[in-house]
Design a protein around this motif. Structure first.
Motif, PDB file in Angstrom:
ATOM      1  N   SER A  93     -84.954 -39.403  -2.741  1.00 29.82           N
ATOM      2  CA  SER A  93     -84.323 -38.378  -3.729  1.00 29.82           C
ATOM      3  C   SER A  93     -84.723 -36.995  -3.512  1.00 29.82           C
ATOM      4  N   ASP A 142     -83.675 -41.107  -8.771  1.00 31.03           N
ATOM      5  CA  ASP A 142     -84.892 -41.330  -9.365  1.00 31.03           C
ATOM      6  C   ASP A 142     -85.323 -42.629 -10.009  1.00 31.03           C
ATOM      7  N   GLU A 184     -88.133 -45.268  -8.558  1.00 35.01           N
ATOM      8  CA  GLU A 184     -89.131 -45.845  -9.350  1.00 35.01           C
ATOM      9  C   GLU A 184     -89.347 -47.454  -9.426  1.00 35.01           C
TER      10      GLU A 184
END
Length: 447
Positions: free
Chosen positions: A263, A299, A303
């Motif tokens: 990212s 993202d 995560e």
């Protein structure tokens, strides 16, 4: 125009229908979840070529070869590794996908010599296969090129190369007299004396013992065989699989992180944003939205990977330290989903074909799904039940092997696992273990 009156029976009814709607960011996330970081990076490169609002973040990336070398430069081609050479052959075999995956996994246990190291139980530790399943595909590995690959000893390596001559003198010498053969190489008087002793041993066994010249020829043929079939290939300890997560032990347990921060490698292009501010265009606005959705999904992808990896590593700390399947805590994927507030489908996409690099004194790579064993009987995983049964059978005597009923009782007494006899039969067969009658017959015959 007169409308007919509505009766009570034909009253209007309101039907509510629920349709699953995937927002653009969610659609991108669903697409990214099963991919490893190499495939995600490749996808981002493709999108950056098509979308002017997406570009590489030059401030946060290392220089790549294509950035510093001219377009005409071609690096020297390296020799393929033994694993790469075998993988090409495995892909062409007419076997099930499960067997193919097991074979590819087994090649990671090959030494530079081409020999298989360790034992089936250790191969199976932390994998999605049982020891018997991996043992069953070893013959498939040993049928591949180079001849002798996948052997567990020098003797087995040479015998694999002599398969087409099972009744030859050379095969007999390798199978039963290899230590004697080692003393018969050379031209000294001691060597000639040892050759005569070996011929006398063969005279006691064969109706027509070989002449000294025939014996010397057979020994010469053994010398032409390859004792290290992997020597002509490059070797790298790097596994052919690509880990996305890595775990390293520290004072507080295990520290989990991403292998690659994809990212951080891409961002919105400021020049394209400035152009859009000057010239309003619906087509450009849609491209900007696509780029924003992709970066947001990226993202979320990272995560979610970290959340799942952290949960599994914390839950399986004992197993990561011991590498013993008996220390695995049953962790079905539904439990992971409930604990993290994610859907079952999301967890399934994350753990499927994804790998974890375990750091420490010796790096090793585990399939992430191996840390999600289902719950079996007695709070143990199915693999653990098979391992406990194998452990009991290894302790039994040849004259009185344990019956399935006795195994059921021993599992309860020694390990606290209450399991019915018919369930013992199920797991015994899954582990590739014969019945007590067959074991007694085969062991007595071998002895």
């Amino acid at each position: 125009m007169n409308l007919p009156a509505l009766s009570a029976d034909s009253a209007l009814e309101t039907h509510l229908e629920t349709q699953a709607v995937l927002y653009p960011t969610l659609r991108q996330l669903v697409q990214l979840l099963p991919w490893n970081h190499l495939r995600v990076r490749e996808y981002l490169q493709e999108q950056a070529q098509q979308n002017p609002f997406l570009r590489k973040n030059l401030a946060n990336r290392e220089a790549l070869l294509e950035d510093i070398l001219p377009s005409w430069y071609e690096p020297i081609t390296r020799e393929p590794s033994l694993q790469e050479h075998l993988r090409g052959q495995i892909s062409a075999l007419n076997i099930t996908s499960r067997q193919r995956e097991a074979l590819i996994y087994l090649t990671t246990w090959l030494l530079p010599s081409g020999y298989l190291e360790e034992s089936p139980l250790l191969w199976a530790a932390g994998s999605s296969w049982s020891a018997s399943q991996l043992e069953a595909v070893v013959p498939l590995l040993q049928n591949l090129d180079p001849p002798g690959v996948g052997a567990r000893s020098l003797q087995e390596c040479l015998l694999i190369q002599l398969r087409d001559r099972p009744h030859s003198l050379t095969t007999l010498l390798v199978r039963d007299y290899l230590e004697d053969v080692a003393k018969c190489v050379g031209n000294s008087n001691e060597v000639k004396y040892n050759q005569q002793l070996l011929r006398e041993k063969l005279q006691q066994r064969l109706l027509e013992p070989p002449t000294l010249s025939a014996l010397a020829a057979a020994i010469g043929e053994i010398q032409t065989l390859e004792p290290r079939p992997g020597r002509n290939f490059s070797y790298s300890s790097t596994s052919i699989v690509t880990p996305d997560l890595q775990a390293k032990p520290d004072a507080n347990g295990w520290q989990i992180s991403l292998v690659s921060q994809v990212s951080q490698e891409y961002c919105l292009d400021e020049e394209a944003l400035a152009t859009l501010n000057i010239q309003k265009n619906s087509w450009l606005e849609s491209l900007l939205q696509q780029a924003q959705n992709l970066l947001t999904a990226l993202d979320q992808w990272q995560e979610n990977l970290l959340k799942v990896g952290q949960f599994l590593v914390e839950r399986q700390q004992a197993f990561l330290a011991s590498q013993d399947n008996l220390d695995l805590v049953p962790t079905p994927q539904q439990l992971v989903a409930q604990s993290l507030g994610l859907s079952d489908a999301t967890i399934s996409r994350i753990v499927r074909e994804r790998y974890l690099l375990i750091g420490g004194q010796q790096n090793r790579i585990l399939p992430l799904r191996s840390l999600c064993p289902p719950v079996g009987v007695g709070g143990r995983t199915p693999t653990q039940i098979q391992q406990l049964i194998m452990q009991l059978i290894q302790e039994e005597t040849t004259a009185k092997p344990y019956s399935d009923e006795q195994l059921s009782q021993l599992l309860k007494l020694r390990f606290g696992v209450e399991i019915a006899r018919r369930t013992v039969v199920k797991y015994r067969k899954l582990a590739g273990i014969d019945s007590s009658h067959t074991r007694k017959f085969s062991k007595s015959r071998n002895s």
